[in-house]
Write a protein that holds these residues in place. Structure first.
Motif, PDB file in Angstrom:
ATOM      1  N   ASP A 280     -10.393  33.878 -12.642  1.00  0.00           N
ATOM      2  CA  ASP A 280     -11.622  34.643 -12.733  1.00  0.00           C
ATOM      3  C   ASP A 280     -11.777  34.803 -14.322  1.00  0.00           C
ATOM      4  N   ARG A 281     -12.859  34.016 -14.812  1.00  0.00           N
ATOM      5  CA  ARG A 281     -13.072  34.174 -16.243  1.00  0.00           C
ATOM      6  C   ARG A 281     -14.245  35.310 -16.556  1.00  0.00           C
ATOM      7  N   PRO A 282     -14.291  35.909 -17.710  1.00  0.00           N
ATOM      8  CA  PRO A 282     -15.263  37.018 -18.026  1.00  0.00           C
ATOM      9  C   PRO A 282     -16.504  36.071 -18.457  1.00  0.00           C
ATOM     10  N   SER A 283     -17.626  36.312 -17.996  1.00  0.00           N
ATOM     11  CA  SER A 283     -18.985  35.745 -18.522  1.00  0.00           C
ATOM     12  C   SER A 283     -20.015  36.831 -18.659  1.00  0.00           C
TER      13      SER A 283
ATOM     14  N   THR B 226     -18.016  37.926 -13.879  1.00  0.00           N
ATOM     15  CA  THR B 226     -16.847  36.981 -13.980  1.00  0.00           C
ATOM     16  C   THR B 226     -17.302  35.729 -13.445  1.00  0.00           C
ATOM     17  N   VAL B 227     -16.777  34.542 -13.803  1.00  0.00           N
ATOM     18  CA  VAL B 227     -16.821  33.144 -13.125  1.00  0.00           C
ATOM     19  C   VAL B 227     -15.661  32.847 -12.626  1.00  0.00           C
ATOM     20  N   ARG B 228     -15.702  32.507 -11.263  1.00  0.00           N
ATOM     21  CA  ARG B 228     -14.293  31.878 -10.557  1.00  0.00           C
ATOM     22  C   ARG B 228     -14.144  30.536 -11.225  1.00  0.00           C
ATOM     23  N   ALA B 229     -13.349  30.010 -12.196  1.00  0.00           N
ATOM     24  CA  ALA B 229     -13.061  29.029 -12.771  1.00  0.00           C
ATOM     25  C   ALA B 229     -12.257  28.148 -11.869  1.00  0.00           C
ATOM     26  N   LEU B 230     -11.037  28.844 -11.122  1.00  0.00           N
ATOM     27  CA  LEU B 230     -10.517  27.983 -10.407  1.00  0.00           C
ATOM     28  C   LEU B 230     -10.261  28.837  -9.191  1.00  0.00           C
TER      29      LEU B 230
ATOM     30  N   GLY C  98     -13.290  15.300 -12.801  1.00  0.00           N
ATOM     31  CA  GLY C  98     -14.401  16.177 -12.295  1.00  0.00           C
ATOM     32  C   GLY C  98     -15.548  16.384 -13.218  1.00  0.00           C
ATOM     33  N   PRO C  99     -16.643  16.906 -12.934  1.00  0.00           N
ATOM     34  CA  PRO C  99     -17.765  16.984 -14.043  1.00  0.00           C
ATOM     35  C   PRO C  99     -17.303  18.224 -14.794  1.00  0.00           C
ATOM     36  N   SER C 100     -18.242  18.470 -15.682  1.00  0.00           N
ATOM     37  CA  SER C 100     -18.184  19.255 -16.694  1.00  0.00           C
ATOM     38  C   SER C 100     -18.306  20.716 -15.820  1.00  0.00           C
ATOM     39  N   GLY C 101     -17.447  21.621 -16.254  1.00  0.00           N
ATOM     40  CA  GLY C 101     -17.359  23.059 -15.379  1.00  0.00           C
ATOM     41  C   GLY C 101     -16.706  23.162 -14.187  1.00  0.00           C
ATOM     42  N   SER C 102     -16.064  21.828 -13.841  1.00  0.00           N
ATOM     43  CA  SER C 102     -15.541  21.990 -12.642  1.00  0.00           C
ATOM     44  C   SER C 102     -14.047  22.656 -12.522  1.00  0.00           C
ATOM     45  N   GLY C 103     -13.541  22.799 -13.777  1.00  0.00           N
ATOM     46  CA  GLY C 103     -12.387  23.479 -13.734  1.00  0.00           C
ATOM     47  C   GLY C 103     -10.985  22.890 -14.769  1.00  0.00           C
ATOM     48  N   LYS C 104     -11.274  21.494 -15.146  1.00  0.00           N
ATOM     49  CA  LYS C 104     -10.254  21.112 -15.586  1.00  0.00           C
ATOM     50  C   LYS C 104      -9.626  21.659 -16.734  1.00  0.00           C
ATOM     51  N   SER C 105      -9.989  22.114 -17.754  1.00  0.00           N
ATOM     52  CA  SER C 105      -9.737  22.777 -18.859  1.00  0.00           C
ATOM     53  C   SER C 105      -9.058  24.053 -18.583  1.00  0.00           C
ATOM     54  N   SER C 106      -9.564  24.796 -17.345  1.00  0.00           N
ATOM     55  CA  SER C 106      -8.917  25.991 -16.761  1.00  0.00           C
ATOM     56  C   SER C 106      -7.667  25.479 -16.077  1.00  0.00           C
ATOM     57  N   VAL C 107      -7.378  24.485 -15.607  1.00  0.00           N
ATOM     58  CA  VAL C 107      -6.235  23.957 -15.030  1.00  0.00           C
ATOM     59  C   VAL C 107      -5.118  23.890 -16.274  1.00  0.00           C
TER      60      VAL C 107
HETATM   61  P1  ADP Z   1     -14.192  21.546 -17.230  1.00  0.00           P
HETATM   62  O1  ADP Z   1     -13.053  21.591 -18.143  1.00  0.00           O
HETATM   63  O2  ADP Z   1     -14.055  20.743 -16.136  1.00  0.00           O
HETATM   64  O3  ADP Z   1     -15.470  21.340 -18.030  1.00  0.00           O
HETATM   65  P2  ADP Z   1     -14.032  24.583 -17.478  1.00  0.00           P
HETATM   66  O4  ADP Z   1     -12.492  24.980 -16.989  1.00  0.00           O
HETATM   67  O5  ADP Z   1     -13.864  24.445 -18.887  1.00  0.00           O
HETATM   68  O6  ADP Z   1     -14.177  23.052 -16.791  1.00  0.00           O
HETATM   69  O7  ADP Z   1     -14.895  25.367 -16.892  1.00  0.00           O
HETATM   70  C1  ADP Z   1     -14.752  26.098 -15.591  1.00  0.00           C
HETATM   71  C2  ADP Z   1     -15.601  27.265 -15.438  1.00  0.00           C
HETATM   72  O8  ADP Z   1     -15.039  28.336 -16.107  1.00  0.00           O
HETATM   73  C3  ADP Z   1     -16.942  27.059 -15.949  1.00  0.00           C
HETATM   74  O9  ADP Z   1     -18.094  27.841 -15.164  1.00  0.00           O
HETATM   75  C4  ADP Z   1     -17.046  27.589 -17.293  1.00  0.00           C
HETATM   76  O10 ADP Z   1     -18.170  27.980 -17.720  1.00  0.00           O
HETATM   77  C5  ADP Z   1     -15.888  28.735 -17.069  1.00  0.00           C
HETATM   78  N1  ADP Z   1     -14.938  28.846 -18.405  1.00  0.00           N
HETATM   79  C6  ADP Z   1     -14.301  27.901 -18.866  1.00  0.00           C
HETATM   80  N2  ADP Z   1     -13.717  28.621 -20.326  1.00  0.00           N
HETATM   81  C7  ADP Z   1     -14.059  29.847 -20.349  1.00  0.00           C
HETATM   82  C8  ADP Z   1     -13.996  30.987 -21.004  1.00  0.00           C
HETATM   83  N3  ADP Z   1     -12.966  30.769 -22.173  1.00  0.00           N
HETATM   84  N4  ADP Z   1     -14.362  32.107 -20.931  1.00  0.00           N
HETATM   85  C9  ADP Z   1     -15.224  32.314 -19.783  1.00  0.00           C
HETATM   86  N5  ADP Z   1     -15.771  31.328 -18.899  1.00  0.00           N
HETATM   87  C10 ADP Z   1     -15.010  30.064 -19.167  1.00  0.00           C
END
Ligand code: ADP
Ligand code: MG
Length: 257
Positions: free
Chosen positions: A34-37, A41-45, A62-71
């Motif tokens: 869960d990431r703060p928003s 919070t947003v459930r990123a994974l 996966g599309p933008s926002g799907s969680g790739k960077s979060s992984v």
């Molecule tokens: P991707 O890399 O596939 O585009 P992200 O992992 O960046 O996906 O994002 C997954 C979700 O987490 C999105 O809803 C994004 O807005 C949110 N998110 C990503 N990074 C952060 C962050 N540093 N703080 C808060 N929310 C984030």
């Protein structure tokens, strides 16, 4: 063997000496993030499990926002999962021992960020050697290892130049050399081809494939489906979950146990 289970994702009921799953370099075991928003919070994974073994190039799409960077962030220890466990080289990453983990991570995990973060004032050689110098390795030895990493990416002749003199594709390769310098077990690459043309992108993925063939575990995020053909395995993310898996090899944590 005592391993994490559905009801005990971190295997913590058995204490820190519990036997880890054998094999993969990286295991994300039922990870939720869960990431703060703003005020929520947003459930990123969302309960995501993934394993990457030495010798494998796993591509995450996966599309933008799907969680790739979060992984990538969780795998690289940049953020701590809200729930679930991360295993690295057979050891559970313990939240109460983050300092030791950070040190280990700096030695064993190479990260290629979307923004390359090369230092303009330093030569290509020093940029690649930097992770080792920060670990207080002797300059001569750090430079030897940096030269070896540059040779691996085909840039041995560019060692003394400043990175800003190189092309976009060459700079990308410098960032990869920096990610593999020393004895890295895992290389994480977040959209390493986002800023380059198609031919250069294929060269970069081919290079990551060669690293994998040399025994490194490689996990790359991309949204370019043309690059998936280079992968040993492809996982498709949607809404923080793995929507589809293609290819062979050890993958889901259940298979790893
Ligand atoms: P991707 O890399 O596939 O585009 P992200 O992992 O960046 O996906 O994002 C997954 C979700 O987490 C999105 O809803 C994004 O807005 C949110 N998110 C990503 N990074 C952060 C962050 N540093 N703080 C808060 N929310 C984030
Ligand atoms: Mg991303």
């Amino acid at each position: 063997m005592t391993t994490p289970t559905e009801t005990d994702p971190a295997g913590t009921a058995h204490g820190p000496t519990a036997d880890p799953p054998s094999g993969p370099v990286l295991v994300l075991d039922h990870v939720t993030l869960d990431r703060p928003s703003g005020r929520t919070t947003v459930r990123a994974l969302d309960d995501l499990s993934l394993a990457v073994s030495a010798g494998e190039l796993v591509v995450m799409m996966g599309p933008s926002g799907s969680g790739k960077s979060s992984v990538i962030d969780v795998a690289g220890g940049l953020v701590r999962p809200t729930d679930g466990a991360v295993w690295f080289d057979g050891e559970a990453v313990r939240p109460d021992d983050l300092a030791a983990w950070r040190r280990r991570r700096r030695q064993a995990i190479g990260l290629v960020h979307q923004r390359l973060n090369l230092m303009p004032g330093l030569s290509v050689l020093d940029n690649v050697a930097l992770p080792l110098l920060l670990e207080h390795e002797r300059v001569g030895r750090a430079h030897d290892r940096a030269r070896a990493a540059l040779a691996r990416v085909g840039l041995a002749d560019h060692a003394s130049r400043p990175p800003e003199d190189l092309s976009g594709g060459e700079r990308q390769r410098v960032a990869i050399a920096r990610a593999v310098v020393g004895e890295r077990r895992l290389v994480l690459a977040d959209e390493p081809t986002a800023a380059v043309d198609t031919v250069t992108a294929e060269g970069i993925v081919e290079l990551l494939g060669r690293l994998a063939a040399d025994g490194v575990a490689v996990l790359m995020a991309t949204h370019d489906s043309r690059l998936a053909g280079w992968a040993d395995r492809v996982v498709f993310l949607r809404d923080g979950r793995i929507a589809e898996r293609r290819g062979t090899g050890q993958d889901v944590v259940e298979e790893v146990r």
